[in-house]
Design a protein around this motif. Structure first.
Motif, PDB file in Angstrom:
ATOM      1  N   ARG A  32       0.828  -1.202   0.000  1.00  0.00           N
ATOM      2  CA  ARG A  32       0.000   0.000   0.000  1.00  0.00           C
ATOM      3  C   ARG A  32       0.864   1.254   0.000  1.00  0.00           C
ATOM      4  N   ALA A  33       1.987   1.217   0.754  1.00  0.00           N
ATOM      5  CA  ALA A  33       2.874   2.376   0.821  1.00  0.00           C
ATOM      6  C   ALA A  33       3.505   2.664  -0.533  1.00  0.00           C
ATOM      7  N   MET A  34       3.702   1.614  -1.335  1.00  0.00           N
ATOM      8  CA  MET A  34       4.319   1.777  -2.642  1.00  0.00           C
ATOM      9  C   MET A  34       3.281   1.834  -3.754  1.00  0.00           C
ATOM     10  N   SER A  35       2.131   2.403  -3.468  1.00  0.00           N
ATOM     11  CA  SER A  35       1.113   2.602  -4.491  1.00  0.00           C
ATOM     12  C   SER A  35       0.552   4.007  -4.339  1.00  0.00           C
ATOM     13  N   GLY A  36       0.088   4.554  -5.436  1.00  0.00           N
ATOM     14  CA  GLY A  36      -0.478   5.890  -5.391  1.00  0.00           C
ATOM     15  C   GLY A  36       0.306   6.856  -6.266  1.00  0.00           C
ATOM     16  N   LEU A  37      -0.055   8.142  -6.162  1.00  0.00           N
ATOM     17  CA  LEU A  37       0.472   9.176  -7.043  1.00  0.00           C
ATOM     18  C   LEU A  37       1.668   9.895  -6.429  1.00  0.00           C
ATOM     19  N   VAL A  38       2.684  10.146  -7.246  1.00  0.00           N
ATOM     20  CA  VAL A  38       3.831  10.985  -6.867  1.00  0.00           C
ATOM     21  C   VAL A  38       3.894  12.136  -7.867  1.00  0.00           C
ATOM     22  N   ARG A  39       3.769  13.372  -7.366  1.00  0.00           N
ATOM     23  CA  ARG A  39       3.805  14.564  -8.221  1.00  0.00           C
ATOM     24  C   ARG A  39       5.197  15.199  -8.135  1.00  0.00           C
ATOM     25  N   ILE A  40       5.803  15.419  -9.298  1.00  0.00           N
ATOM     26  CA  ILE A  40       7.162  15.951  -9.368  1.00  0.00           C
ATOM     27  C   ILE A  40       7.140  17.249 -10.166  1.00  0.00           C
ATOM     28  N   ALA A  41       7.618  18.329  -9.549  1.00  0.00           N
ATOM     29  CA  ALA A  41       7.737  19.605 -10.254  1.00  0.00           C
ATOM     30  C   ALA A  41       9.133  19.710 -10.842  1.00  0.00           C
ATOM     31  N   THR A  42       9.210  20.048 -12.122  1.00  0.00           N
ATOM     32  CA  THR A  42      10.507  20.160 -12.777  1.00  0.00           C
ATOM     33  C   THR A  42      10.331  20.887 -14.097  1.00  0.00           C
ATOM     34  N   SER A  43      11.411  20.992 -14.846  1.00  0.00           N
ATOM     35  CA  SER A  43      11.341  21.548 -16.197  1.00  0.00           C
ATOM     36  C   SER A  43      11.326  20.400 -17.198  1.00  0.00           C
ATOM     37  N   ALA A  44      10.967  20.715 -18.427  1.00  0.00           N
ATOM     38  CA  ALA A  44      10.951  19.671 -19.458  1.00  0.00           C
ATOM     39  C   ALA A  44      12.341  19.078 -19.659  1.00  0.00           C
ATOM     40  N   THR A  45      13.368  19.921 -19.578  1.00  0.00           N
ATOM     41  CA  THR A  45      14.727  19.432 -19.776  1.00  0.00           C
ATOM     42  C   THR A  45      15.155  18.492 -18.660  1.00  0.00           C
ATOM     43  N   MET A  46      14.890  18.895 -17.401  1.00  0.00           N
ATOM     44  CA  MET A  46      15.240  18.038 -16.269  1.00  0.00           C
ATOM     45  C   MET A  46      14.459  16.724 -16.330  1.00  0.00           C
ATOM     46  N   ALA A  47      13.214  16.799 -16.769  1.00  0.00           N
ATOM     47  CA  ALA A  47      12.417  15.578 -16.907  1.00  0.00           C
ATOM     48  C   ALA A  47      13.036  14.648 -17.931  1.00  0.00           C
ATOM     49  N   GLU A  48      13.477  15.222 -19.063  1.00  0.00           N
ATOM     50  CA  GLU A  48      14.085  14.422 -20.126  1.00  0.00           C
ATOM     51  C   GLU A  48      15.371  13.748 -19.661  1.00  0.00           C
TER      52      GLU A  48
END
Length: 290
Positions: A93-109
């Motif tokens: 259960r702890a390893m399920s659900g949504l994780v929201r990450i704020a970043t730029s498109a470049t850092m995401a890539e």
């Protein structure tokens, strides 16, 4: 003892529940099964062990001497197995659900997109939302678990942990490398080496495409341009000069970081370090000038 090894956990657990409830009907209700089915299972257990475990009457069910001895031996084991099962369920259960990450498109890539296949394999119940907004500062308000940032982080409300250092090089198309009057493009007019840019664009994808098309030259992350450099679409204008920027994972001070967010952070950190090491192996070591 050899017979005990062949008895499934469920059969011993069912026996223990009947013994504790002193009733087949009550035990069956707890186990979500029919009393007649439960009775057959206990009879099969007694046959396997060649022991009479329960004394049945029309109103009560009591332990025989052999039943009491068996219950005393298996009760601690059943409790341990039950705890292990509960812990495993809680971990899932702890390893399920949504994780929201704020970043730029470049850092995401560079840091996050390569992690997604590993994430699906290791934690298939975790979902990721990329908030491609580098201006987010109030992560609590925007319900962001953590951010991936480059540059200097001076926000005292956040905890920042350095995960890598990005090298920037001045790139151009091969045909523009020697042009002294080449147009300057930049993602940030405050960039230390930007000189009167003719175009400011906060998207490195667009910036890279413009440079490849011969529209000018720009300082860009080596990690982001390495493939285009290897295919001769981009060249370094001054290969011995570099700019460097640190990359951080940041999250709000005093906030509860979930186990699933920590798991994603760990993978992102490993990816960032691996990418930096890979780039270092493929490129000559420049002089580090700030």
């Amino acid at each position: 003892m050899s017979a005990l090894k062949q008895i499934p956990f469920d059969a011993l657990n069912q026996f223990a529940v009947v013994a504790q409830q002193q009733s087949f009907s009550k035990a069956a209700a707890l186990l979500d099964m029919q009393p007649s089915t439960l009775s057959r299972h206990i009879a099969a257990l007694e046959k396997t062990l060649d022991l009479r475990l329960l004394q049945r009457t029309t109103r009560t069910v009591t332990l025989t001497q052999d039943g009491a001895a068996l219950l005393e031996k298996i009760a601690p084991l059943l409790e341990d197995l039950g705890q292990i099962t509960r812990t495993a369920a809680e971990s899932k259960r702890a390893m399920s659900g949504l994780v929201r990450i704020a970043t730029s498109a470049t850092m995401a890539e560079i840091c996050i997109v390569p992690v997604l296949p590993m994430l699906r394999t290791q934690f298939p119940e975790i979902r990721v939302e990329l908030v491609l907004n580098p201006q987010i500062t109030d992560m609590r308000k925007d319900r962001v678990d953590f951010a991936v940032r480059a540059g200097n982080l001076e926000d005292q409300t956040q905890i920042a942990r350095k995960i890598a250092t990005h090298e920037f090089q001045l790139y151009s198309a091969p045909s523009e490398q020697s042009h002294e009057s080449a147009r300057e493009l930049t993602f940030d007019p405050q960039f230390p080496s930007a000189r009167a840019p003719t175009l400011i664009c906060e998207d490195f994808f667009i910036l890279r495409n413009l440079v490849i098309a011969g529209e000018g030259r720009a300082w860009m992350p080596v990690e982001f341009c390495l493939e285009a450099e290897q295919s001769k679409q981009l060249v370094r204008v001054t290969p011995n000069n570099s700019e460097f920027f640190d990359v951080f994972i940041a999250y709000p001070k005093g906030s509860l970081v979930t186990e699933r967010a920590r798991a994603v952070m760990k993978l992102v950190t490993q990816q960032a370090k691996a990418t930096s090491a890979h780039v270092s192996e493929l490129t000559p070591q420049p002089s580090r000038e700030r």
